[in-house]
Design an enzyme around this catalytic site. Structure first.
Site, short mmCIF file in Angstrom:
data_model
loop_
_atom_site.label_atom_id
_atom_site.label_comp_id
_atom_site.label_asym_id
_atom_site.label_seq_id
_atom_site.Cartn_x
_atom_site.Cartn_y
_atom_site.Cartn_z
N ASN A 1 0.84 -1.20 0.00
CA ASN A 1 0.00 0.00 0.00
C ASN A 1 0.88 1.25 0.00
O ASN A 1 2.00 1.25 0.52
CB ASN A 1 -1.01 0.00 1.15
CG ASN A 1 -0.42 -0.26 2.52
OD1 ASN A 1 0.60 -0.91 2.66
ND2 ASN A 1 -1.08 0.24 3.55
N ILE A 2 0.35 2.31 -0.61
CA ILE A 2 1.08 3.57 -0.75
C ILE A 2 0.17 4.70 -0.31
O ILE A 2 -0.91 4.88 -0.89
CB ILE A 2 1.53 3.78 -2.22
CG1 ILE A 2 2.46 2.64 -2.66
CG2 ILE A 2 2.22 5.14 -2.37
CD1 ILE A 2 2.81 2.66 -4.14
N GLU A 3 0.61 5.44 0.70
CA GLU A 3 -0.19 6.55 1.23
C GLU A 3 0.38 7.88 0.77
O GLU A 3 1.60 8.06 0.68
CB GLU A 3 -0.18 6.51 2.76
CG GLU A 3 -0.89 5.32 3.32
CD GLU A 3 -0.81 5.24 4.83
OE1 GLU A 3 -1.53 4.41 5.40
OE2 GLU A 3 -0.02 5.98 5.45
N GLU B 1 -3.42 -4.41 -2.78
CA GLU B 1 -4.06 -5.31 -3.73
C GLU B 1 -4.16 -4.68 -5.12
O GLU B 1 -3.88 -5.30 -6.14
CB GLU B 1 -5.48 -5.70 -3.26
CG GLU B 1 -5.51 -6.43 -1.94
CD GLU B 1 -5.67 -5.50 -0.74
OE1 GLU B 1 -5.06 -4.40 -0.73
OE2 GLU B 1 -6.39 -5.88 0.20
N CYS C 1 -10.33 -4.42 1.06
CA CYS C 1 -11.45 -3.49 1.18
C CYS C 1 -12.44 -3.72 0.04
O CYS C 1 -12.17 -4.46 -0.91
CB CYS C 1 -10.93 -2.05 1.19
SG CYS C 1 -10.46 -1.43 -0.44
N CYS D 1 -11.16 -2.87 -3.57
CA CYS D 1 -10.28 -3.89 -4.15
C CYS D 1 -11.06 -5.14 -4.55
O CYS D 1 -10.76 -5.76 -5.56
CB CYS D 1 -9.18 -4.24 -3.15
SG CYS D 1 -7.97 -2.91 -2.96
ZN ZN Z 1 -8.36 -1.96 -0.99
#
Ligand code: ZN
Length: 129
Positions: free
Chosen positions: A42-44, A55, A85, A88
């Site tokens: 994941n990339i914030e 994902e 989530c 995704c």
């Molecule tokens: Zn997601």
């Protein structure tokens, strides 16, 4: 492909997650129909909305590099049993082919689901025709 290879990919990708705000690491690994494994963390982003889940990073890498469908995905996160989530899950509907979804805590501790388990009665491209 051994599913352990997929799990290893997700566990390694989790280490590369860019999560300076939540500090919640997620890793994913996708098996494409081309037989290759694609990974993502994941990339914030500071303004939040451009943030993307592990994902989708892995799925979009697979599709953008030539896979047409995804056959399996492994997901692992900082919490035990980190599930994808809703967004995704909908992306999985678009590109899946008999998709197996693995929720991974370690190489030995995992659960397997179908997309129907996680997103029953989903909307798909078949609904548009
Ligand atoms: Zn997601």
């Amino acid at each position: 492909m051994k599913k352990e290879d997929l799990f290893r990919g997700a566990l390694e990708a989790k280490k590369k997650a860019y999560v300076p705000y939540s500090n919640f690491h997620v890793g994913a690994a996708v098996l494409g129909d081309d037989g290759k494994i694609y990974t993502g963390g994941n990339i914030e982003i500071a303004s939040y909305s451009p943030t993307i889940c592990a994902e989708r990073v892995a799925i979009f890498k697979a599709i953008s590099e030539g896979a047409k469908k995804i056959k399996a995905i492994a997901v692992t996160g900082d919490a035990k049993d980190t599930f994808p989530c809703g967004v995704c899950r909908q992306v999985m509907v678009e590109f899946q082919e008999d998709l197996k979804i693995y929720i991974v805590n370690s190489l030995e501790d995992y659960q397997e689901f179908s997309l129907e388990d996680l997103l029953p009665h989903s909307f798909s491209n078949e609904d548009l025709s």
